[in-house]
Motif scaffolding. Structure first.
Motif, PDB file in Angstrom:
ATOM      1  N   MET A  22       0.847  -1.184   0.000  1.00 53.97           N
ATOM      2  CA  MET A  22       0.000   0.000   0.000  1.00 53.97           C
ATOM      3  C   MET A  22       0.887   1.239   0.000  1.00 53.97           C
ATOM      4  N   ASN A  23       0.511   2.232  -0.765  1.00 52.98           N
ATOM      5  CA  ASN A  23       1.237   3.495  -0.812  1.00 52.98           C
ATOM      6  C   ASN A  23       0.663   4.428   0.247  1.00 52.98           C
ATOM      7  N   TYR A  24       1.352   4.546   1.351  1.00 57.39           N
ATOM      8  CA  TYR A  24       0.858   5.367   2.451  1.00 57.39           C
ATOM      9  C   TYR A  24       1.047   6.864   2.216  1.00 57.39           C
ATOM     10  N   LEU A  25       1.758   7.250   1.173  1.00 56.88           N
ATOM     11  CA  LEU A  25       1.881   8.681   0.868  1.00 56.88           C
ATOM     12  C   LEU A  25       0.513   9.311   0.652  1.00 56.88           C
ATOM     13  N   ASN A  26      -0.425   8.531   0.102  1.00 55.23           N
ATOM     14  CA  ASN A  26      -1.762   9.055  -0.186  1.00 55.23           C
ATOM     15  C   ASN A  26      -2.586   9.337   1.068  1.00 55.23           C
ATOM     16  N   LEU A  27      -2.111   8.893   2.225  1.00 56.60           N
ATOM     17  CA  LEU A  27      -2.825   9.166   3.476  1.00 56.60           C
ATOM     18  C   LEU A  27      -2.746  10.638   3.869  1.00 56.60           C
ATOM     19  N   PHE A  28      -1.745  11.326   3.358  1.00 52.80           N
ATOM     20  CA  PHE A  28      -1.496  12.706   3.729  1.00 52.80           C
ATOM     21  C   PHE A  28      -2.000  13.631   2.620  1.00 52.80           C
ATOM     22  N   SER A  29      -2.997  14.453   2.924  1.00 52.14           N
ATOM     23  CA  SER A  29      -3.499  15.415   1.940  1.00 52.14           C
ATOM     24  C   SER A  29      -2.516  16.584   1.850  1.00 52.14           C
ATOM     25  N   LEU A  30      -2.672  17.382   0.809  1.00 52.59           N
ATOM     26  CA  LEU A  30      -1.824  18.575   0.693  1.00 52.59           C
ATOM     27  C   LEU A  30      -2.041  19.514   1.880  1.00 52.59           C
ATOM     28  N   GLY A  31      -3.267  19.603   2.361  1.00 48.03           N
ATOM     29  CA  GLY A  31      -3.530  20.416   3.547  1.00 48.03           C
ATOM     30  C   GLY A  31      -2.798  19.885   4.769  1.00 48.03           C
ATOM     31  N   VAL A  90      -1.522  17.909  17.316  1.00 48.56           N
ATOM     32  CA  VAL A  90      -1.302  16.520  16.920  1.00 48.56           C
ATOM     33  C   VAL A  90      -2.005  16.240  15.595  1.00 48.56           C
ATOM     34  N   PHE A  91      -1.289  15.583  14.709  1.00 53.88           N
ATOM     35  CA  PHE A  91      -1.910  15.062  13.491  1.00 53.88           C
ATOM     36  C   PHE A  91      -1.815  13.548  13.562  1.00 53.88           C
ATOM     37  N   GLU A  92      -2.935  12.881  13.329  1.00 49.07           N
ATOM     38  CA  GLU A  92      -2.968  11.417  13.332  1.00 49.07           C
ATOM     39  C   GLU A  92      -3.709  10.908  12.118  1.00 49.07           C
ATOM     40  N   VAL A  93      -3.168   9.842  11.566  1.00 52.49           N
ATOM     41  CA  VAL A  93      -3.871   9.131  10.506  1.00 52.49           C
ATOM     42  C   VAL A  93      -3.726   7.639  10.782  1.00 52.49           C
ATOM     43  N   HIS A  94      -4.854   6.939  10.693  1.00 54.56           N
ATOM     44  CA  HIS A  94      -4.920   5.500  10.973  1.00 54.56           C
ATOM     45  C   HIS A  94      -5.359   4.767   9.711  1.00 54.56           C
ATOM     46  N   VAL A  95      -4.740   3.629   9.470  1.00 58.72           N
ATOM     47  CA  VAL A  95      -5.263   2.683   8.491  1.00 58.72           C
ATOM     48  C   VAL A  95      -5.562   1.425   9.289  1.00 58.72           C
ATOM     49  N   LEU A  96      -6.846   1.104   9.407  1.00 56.14           N
ATOM     50  CA  LEU A  96      -7.278  -0.031  10.205  1.00 56.14           C
ATOM     51  C   LEU A  96      -8.084  -0.978   9.337  1.00 56.14           C
ATOM     52  N   ARG A  97      -8.033  -2.220   9.697  1.00 57.41           N
ATOM     53  CA  ARG A  97      -8.792  -3.205   8.937  1.00 57.41           C
ATOM     54  C   ARG A  97      -9.834  -3.829   9.847  1.00 57.41           C
ATOM     55  N   LYS A  98     -11.060  -3.564   9.562  1.00 56.95           N
ATOM     56  CA  LYS A  98     -12.171  -4.255  10.228  1.00 56.95           C
ATOM     57  C   LYS A  98     -12.619  -5.297   9.213  1.00 56.95           C
ATOM     58  N   ASN A  99     -13.713  -5.082   8.527  1.00 57.75           N
ATOM     59  CA  ASN A  99     -14.067  -5.925   7.385  1.00 57.75           C
ATOM     60  C   ASN A  99     -13.360  -5.417   6.136  1.00 57.75           C
ATOM     61  N   GLU A 100     -13.235  -4.096   6.067  1.00 54.28           N
ATOM     62  CA  GLU A 100     -12.536  -3.436   4.968  1.00 54.28           C
ATOM     63  C   GLU A 100     -11.517  -2.494   5.593  1.00 54.28           C
ATOM     64  N   PHE A 101     -10.625  -1.982   4.779  1.00 50.86           N
ATOM     65  CA  PHE A 101      -9.684  -0.997   5.279  1.00 50.86           C
ATOM     66  C   PHE A 101     -10.406   0.322   5.519  1.00 50.86           C
ATOM     67  N   GLN A 102     -10.104   0.949   6.636  1.00 49.76           N
ATOM     68  CA  GLN A 102     -10.641   2.258   6.979  1.00 49.76           C
ATOM     69  C   GLN A 102      -9.480   3.219   7.143  1.00 49.76           C
ATOM     70  N   ILE A 103      -9.634   4.414   6.633  1.00 46.12           N
ATOM     71  CA  ILE A 103      -8.651   5.465   6.846  1.00 46.12           C
ATOM     72  C   ILE A 103      -9.308   6.528   7.703  1.00 46.12           C
ATOM     73  N   ILE A 104      -8.673   6.833   8.830  1.00 45.68           N
ATOM     74  CA  ILE A 104      -9.222   7.803   9.774  1.00 45.68           C
ATOM     75  C   ILE A 104      -8.151   8.853  10.053  1.00 45.68           C
ATOM     76  N   ARG A 105      -8.513  10.118   9.841  1.00 47.57           N
ATOM     77  CA  ARG A 105      -7.632  11.235  10.176  1.00 47.57           C
ATOM     78  C   ARG A 105      -8.294  12.045  11.283  1.00 47.57           C
TER      79      ARG A 105
END
Length: 190
Positions: free
Chosen positions: A1-10, A151-166
């Protein structure tokens, strides 16, 4: 997975501004369900952050970036630093000592305790080394993530599907001055 996409330009614009304020950011990388606690780094540039993010391949991940200088009592471990530490840290209060190493090296603990006697002993064992003294930030309780100014946080979690939480998506300064941050898009996606 390319985690660079987790970070928006903002997000990146905000982190760039934070870096400009302090000269470094504290980044904790945690791998849920790995049996491992997080690994923390002191980074000094967005290039460092990009390199760190590109190296990650665990399917679930949490990046926590702290704005303020961590382990702020810093210098060469010697009698002067010990005296400052004894003045600033009340006897009976917890502290940690870390070697001040910057990315690509990770943060390295070299002592901890709760008393002045322990502080004297622990610091004397690393005399001559460049260290930081303070308390390890509590990135695991979730209490920090609500403070979006610090604080800035970003999570990639897997429940049934992958979830991205910022913990945040917008950065007002980026919204008002997007051209100011165009260089970040070039750097992050090259």
């Amino acid at each position: 997975m390319n985690y660079l996409n987790l970070f928006s330009l903002g997000n990146l614009a905000m982190l760039s501004d934070w870096l400009e304020e302090t000269g470094e950011l504290y980044v904790d990388v945690y791998f849920p369900h790995s049996g491992n606690s997080g690994t923390a780094y002191f980074i000094r540039s967005l290039n460092d952050l990009k390199s760190l993010v590109l190296l990650q391949n665990w399917p679930e991940i949490v990046f926590t970036v702290l704005r303020r200088l961590q382990f702020s009592l810093r210098g060469v471990a010697d009698e002067q630093l010990l005296e400052k530490a004894l003045q600033q840290i009340p006897d009976g209060h917890p502290y940690e000592i870390v070697n001040l190493r910057y990315y690509p090296e990770n943060r390295n603990f070299c002592g901890s305790g709760k008393s002045h006697d322990e502080l004297r002993r622990e610091l004397s064992e690393v005399f001559g080394e460049i260290v930081g003294i303070g308390q390890e930030p509590d990135v695991f309780s979730g209490k920090l993530s609500s403070n979006v100014d610090e604080v800035f946080e970003v999570h990639v979690l897997r429940k049934n599907e992958f979830q991205i939480i910022r913990n945040q998506d917008a950065y007002e300064r980026f919204s008002k001055e997007p051209n100011r941050y165009q260089w970040i898009a070039n750097l992050w996606h090259e």
